[in-house]
Scaffold this motif. Sequence first.
Motif, short mmCIF file in Angstrom:
data_model
loop_
_atom_site.label_atom_id
_atom_site.label_comp_id
_atom_site.label_asym_id
_atom_site.label_seq_id
_atom_site.Cartn_x
_atom_site.Cartn_y
_atom_site.Cartn_z
N GLY A 67 -1.00 4.50 1.12
CA GLY A 67 -1.25 4.51 2.55
C GLY A 67 0.02 4.74 3.35
N ASP A 109 0.85 -1.19 0.00
CA ASP A 109 0.00 0.00 0.00
C ASP A 109 0.88 1.24 0.00
N GLU A 148 0.80 8.41 3.33
CA GLU A 148 -0.16 9.21 4.08
C GLU A 148 0.21 9.34 5.55
N THR A 149 1.04 8.43 6.07
CA THR A 149 1.42 8.49 7.48
C THR A 149 2.36 9.66 7.78
#
Length: 532
Positions: A123, A120, A126-127
């Motif tokens: 994802g 991912d 995005e952290t």
Amino acid sequence: MADTTTRPLGAQISHMLKDRGVDVIFGIPGVHNQEMYRGIEEAGITHVLARHEQGAGFMADGYARATGKPGVAYVITGPGLCNIMTPMGQAYSDSVPMLVISSCLDELAARRGQLHQMKDQRGAAETVCDWSEEARTAEAAYALVDRAWAEFSASRPRPKHIQVPIAQLEATAPAAPRPMRQTPIAGGTPMDVEKAQRLLAGARKPLFIFGGGARAGADAARKLVRHLGAASFTTYAGRGIIDPDAPLHFGSYLARPDSAAVIAQADALIAVGTELAEVDLWRAQLGHTAPMLRVDLDTESLTDPARAEWHVQSDAADFLSALHGAVATDAPGDSGWTAEEVARARLKWRLEVDAEYPGVLRVAEALQGCLPQDAMIYSDMTQFAYAAKEVWNMARPNHWHHPYGFGTLGYALPAAIGGAVARQGKPTLAIMGDYGFHYTMAELGVAVELGLPIPIILWDNAKLGAIEASMIGAQIAPNAVIARNPDFMKLAEAFGAGAERPARLSEMQEAVTAAFQADGPTLIYVTPDIAD
């Protein structure tokens, strides 16, 4: 007229960025993102080839901090995106506008073993950033770029990530739409200004704390504290907002434990553009007992554990200007603060820093004494910077950049390269420790390649000094704090950079002055015994 030329989407993105003011992109090409490189030269954008995606990200960060414009980086799928996540995390914590555009694989669910495949990728990114989105059409890519640009100008600036499938980058696409009007930053209302006036009314010992978010309001901030007879502190990132010679300015000593006792004396407190974060205070509580008003663009900062009584969501510069305009016609404040008590506190705190970091302040003073007024400094996580950023008075804001929040090693050299690219012809300096230099030393090749006259102060105490001190303080036998260093002089020369090892402070000053006039970077190797 809108551009009606049809090109592959990868090329169109570069043209779109150029139309929105981008003149430099930092990155590394690969087989998965090569379509993004098709249009760079045609669009009239300069590309800076980093040696590692981490370096590219820090360069984009340094460029953004120097200009106020978004820094842009192009990276590949998988490892390229992972490598730039550390700079993205740093930019997120320090409110730096950065746009990272990567390629991504076209299909993941039914295929395994593809080059650069991640479970991912979106994802993961995005952290460490404000948001991470995938653009599966040209229209989506264009909309996401414009969304990023709108948010950079209208809200707290933070990094964004857009990934585009490889097949989409290769596919023919129409030109991007014309640039949108810049979204205005939210300003304070008359009611917000009235809140501050009510808080300040009758206050004998008003106190302001200015953070990095208030840098654009420095002129109004200086006039305001002078007119009110208010005392002030700045965070490390806010240094230079207030004239360092202002008689009621306590400086950037918020992290000194007994600054809490000083803050407790205030009968009205206004904090502007600061999170009052752990890395600003190094204690759980600010120490105030008076009512506090917080001014910030970010609602999260306004509702954090500091729990201010009054909140103002506003651009700091607009608010400070409006507040100064509202009180300027009043008689100057009769301050309960005295210049003598401020001077005593500053001297005490300076002596504490000198005791904690023996010899560093002498070197810092010598370095400060030889720098041009408009020098911009990029520092790393090193004891030299830890000491200097408390005591080094800045005459203007936004001229010392440090990895405050995320606190990553290796920041200073590539960030200074980004700053020097942005500030062609203006003095830019890097300050690093010996261990931090190991992280991104390869980017020295970029500075040589571009002919950037950056003096690089390499402070070599032959260990992870701050970690060793922390271990001893925790009664842990120091372990894994010493690494074998290379011959840094020969290493710099191998890259084609200049190298100097001054034996005295006067020689260091001469080396720095000469380095600003060189045709490339100069590593200036300094050890603690230079202060003897």
